[in-house]
Design a protein around this motif. Structure first.
Motif, PDB file in Angstrom:
ATOM      1  N   LYS A   1       0.826  -1.199   0.000  1.00 24.18           N
ATOM      2  CA  LYS A   1       0.000   0.000   0.000  1.00 24.18           C
ATOM      3  C   LYS A   1       0.863   1.253   0.000  1.00 24.18           C
ATOM      4  O   LYS A   1       1.951   1.265   0.562  1.00 24.18           O
ATOM      5  CB  LYS A   1      -0.873  -0.017   1.260  1.00 24.18           C
ATOM      6  N   SER A   2       0.338   2.299  -0.611  1.00 23.06           N
ATOM      7  CA  SER A   2       0.894   3.637  -0.503  1.00 23.06           C
ATOM      8  C   SER A   2      -0.044   4.410   0.415  1.00 23.06           C
ATOM      9  O   SER A   2      -1.248   4.471   0.157  1.00 23.06           O
ATOM     10  CB  SER A   2       0.961   4.289  -1.873  1.00 23.06           C
ATOM     11  N   LEU A   3       0.485   4.967   1.480  1.00 24.40           N
ATOM     12  CA  LEU A   3      -0.359   5.600   2.485  1.00 24.40           C
ATOM     13  C   LEU A   3      -0.603   7.076   2.194  1.00 24.40           C
ATOM     14  O   LEU A   3       0.289   7.782   1.710  1.00 24.40           O
ATOM     15  CB  LEU A   3       0.277   5.467   3.869  1.00 24.40           C
ATOM     16  N   THR A   4      -1.794   7.531   2.514  1.00 29.48           N
ATOM     17  CA  THR A   4      -2.113   8.948   2.423  1.00 29.48           C
ATOM     18  C   THR A   4      -1.553   9.635   3.665  1.00 29.48           C
ATOM     19  O   THR A   4      -1.153   8.978   4.634  1.00 29.48           O
ATOM     20  CB  THR A   4      -3.632   9.178   2.370  1.00 29.48           C
ATOM     21  N   ALA A   5      -1.539  10.945   3.668  1.00 27.45           N
ATOM     22  CA  ALA A   5      -1.042  11.702   4.816  1.00 27.45           C
ATOM     23  C   ALA A   5      -1.865  11.391   6.069  1.00 27.45           C
ATOM     24  O   ALA A   5      -1.317  11.291   7.169  1.00 27.45           O
ATOM     25  CB  ALA A   5      -1.077  13.191   4.519  1.00 27.45           C
ATOM     26  N   GLU A   6      -3.166  11.198   5.895  1.00 26.94           N
ATOM     27  CA  GLU A   6      -4.034  10.874   7.033  1.00 26.94           C
ATOM     28  C   GLU A   6      -3.707   9.487   7.601  1.00 26.94           C
ATOM     29  O   GLU A   6      -3.709   9.289   8.811  1.00 26.94           O
ATOM     30  CB  GLU A   6      -5.513  10.933   6.625  1.00 26.94           C
ATOM     31  N   GLU A   7      -3.428   8.533   6.717  1.00 26.30           N
ATOM     32  CA  GLU A   7      -3.078   7.186   7.167  1.00 26.30           C
ATOM     33  C   GLU A   7      -1.723   7.173   7.873  1.00 26.30           C
ATOM     34  O   GLU A   7      -1.543   6.466   8.865  1.00 26.30           O
ATOM     35  CB  GLU A   7      -3.064   6.208   5.988  1.00 26.30           C
ATOM     36  N   VAL A   8      -0.792   7.979   7.402  1.00 22.00           N
ATOM     37  CA  VAL A   8       0.512   8.082   8.066  1.00 22.00           C
ATOM     38  C   VAL A   8       0.339   8.687   9.447  1.00 22.00           C
ATOM     39  O   VAL A   8       0.909   8.206  10.427  1.00 22.00           O
ATOM     40  CB  VAL A   8       1.504   8.911   7.222  1.00 22.00           C
ATOM     41  N   ALA A   9      -0.461   9.729   9.544  1.00 20.37           N
ATOM     42  CA  ALA A   9      -0.702  10.369  10.848  1.00 20.37           C
ATOM     43  C   ALA A   9      -1.386   9.431  11.816  1.00 20.37           C
ATOM     44  O   ALA A   9      -1.177   9.531  13.029  1.00 20.37           O
ATOM     45  CB  ALA A   9      -1.529  11.632  10.656  1.00 20.37           C
ATOM     46  N   ALA A  10      -2.187   8.491  11.314  1.00 20.08           N
ATOM     47  CA  ALA A  10      -2.914   7.559  12.180  1.00 20.08           C
ATOM     48  C   ALA A  10      -2.031   6.400  12.658  1.00 20.08           C
ATOM     49  O   ALA A  10      -2.429   5.671  13.574  1.00 20.08           O
ATOM     50  CB  ALA A  10      -4.122   7.007  11.443  1.00 20.08           C
TER      51      ALA A  10
ATOM     52  N   PRO B   1       0.778   4.391  14.725  1.00 17.92           N
ATOM     53  CA  PRO B   1       1.393   4.606  16.038  1.00 17.92           C
ATOM     54  C   PRO B   1       2.781   5.244  15.858  1.00 17.92           C
ATOM     55  O   PRO B   1       3.441   5.021  14.838  1.00 17.92           O
ATOM     56  CB  PRO B   1       1.523   3.206  16.623  1.00 17.92           C
ATOM     57  N   ASP B   2       3.229   6.023  16.828  1.00 15.00           N
ATOM     58  CA  ASP B   2       4.522   6.696  16.727  1.00 15.00           C
ATOM     59  C   ASP B   2       5.655   5.728  16.410  1.00 15.00           C
ATOM     60  O   ASP B   2       6.540   6.038  15.638  1.00 15.00           O
ATOM     61  CB  ASP B   2       4.852   7.433  18.025  1.00 15.00           C
ATOM     62  N   ARG B   3       5.609   4.529  17.006  1.00 15.84           N
ATOM     63  CA  ARG B   3       6.690   3.553  16.806  1.00 15.84           C
ATOM     64  C   ARG B   3       6.735   3.022  15.375  1.00 15.84           C
ATOM     65  O   ARG B   3       7.749   2.491  14.951  1.00 15.84           O
ATOM     66  CB  ARG B   3       6.544   2.401  17.773  1.00 15.84           C
ATOM     67  N   ALA B   4       5.640   3.175  14.621  1.00 20.20           N
ATOM     68  CA  ALA B   4       5.572   2.633  13.256  1.00 20.20           C
ATOM     69  C   ALA B   4       5.680   3.711  12.186  1.00 20.20           C
ATOM     70  O   ALA B   4       5.786   3.401  11.014  1.00 20.20           O
ATOM     71  CB  ALA B   4       4.256   1.868  13.073  1.00 20.20           C
ATOM     72  N   ARG B   5       5.691   4.992  12.586  1.00 16.89           N
ATOM     73  CA  ARG B   5       5.698   6.081  11.600  1.00 16.89           C
ATOM     74  C   ARG B   5       7.132   6.413  11.188  1.00 16.89           C
ATOM     75  O   ARG B   5       7.929   6.842  12.023  1.00 16.89           O
ATOM     76  CB  ARG B   5       5.033   7.308  12.215  1.00 16.89           C
ATOM     77  N   PRO B   6       7.451   6.216   9.918  1.00 23.37           N
ATOM     78  CA  PRO B   6       8.828   6.515   9.465  1.00 23.37           C
ATOM     79  C   PRO B   6       9.064   8.014   9.315  1.00 23.37           C
ATOM     80  O   PRO B   6       8.171   8.782   9.175  1.00 23.37           O
ATOM     81  CB  PRO B   6       8.916   5.815   8.114  1.00 23.37           C
TER      82      PRO B   6
END
Length: 140
Positions: free
Chosen positions: A124-133, A135-140
């Motif tokens: 998947k390619s994530l949208t900005a909203e999906e990236v913001a959602a 968890p902090d530990r998983a957000r690159p």
């Protein structure tokens, strides 16, 4: 006569492929006109600038263009959660560009020698909203 039919068939095939190649761009343009933000579908493997894991099977990477992709490993990708660096390489073809749906190899240099690579898919390619959602530990 056979040569003419073959070349006519080849010409119609090329025309059909050309038209189908334009369809995604037209869809993205229409989405942009409607105010939707389009997401990248592909990235170059040498443009990965950051990565994080969530569980042992989900890998999130951020490209130089600031696009975030989810990569799902097929089972255990050993030491991925403690990796300092990784390499993403395509398993098909000679291109260094991979797209959503493509199989890839993940190389974890600091893993045990027999367990340094694992198979995965760009899911998947994530949208900005999906990236913001994420968890902090998983957000690159």
């Amino acid at each position: 006569m056979r040569i003419l039919l073959t070349s006519a068939l080849a010409a119609s095939t090329v025309a059909a492929m050309s038209l189908s190649a334009c369809a995604p761009a037209a869809t993205r343009a229409a989405a942009a006109a409607d105010g939707e933000k389009s997401v990248a579908r592909c990235f170059r493997t040498d443009s990965v600038r950051n990565f994080r894991t969530d569980r042992q099977s989900d890998l999130y990477i951020r490209s130089l263009r600031d696009d975030v992709f989810q990569i799902n490993t097929s089972g255990a990708c050993w030491d991925l959660d403690s990796a300092v660096s990784i390499a993403v390489t395509p398993t098909l073809g000679g291109s260094d560009t991979v797209c959503v749906g493509d199989p890839v190899q993940i190389l974890v240099p600091n893993a045990d020698p027999g367990r340094r690579t694992c198979r995965a898919f760009v899911t998947k390619s994530l949208t900005a909203e999906e990236v913001a959602a994420l968890p902090d530990r998983a957000r690159p």
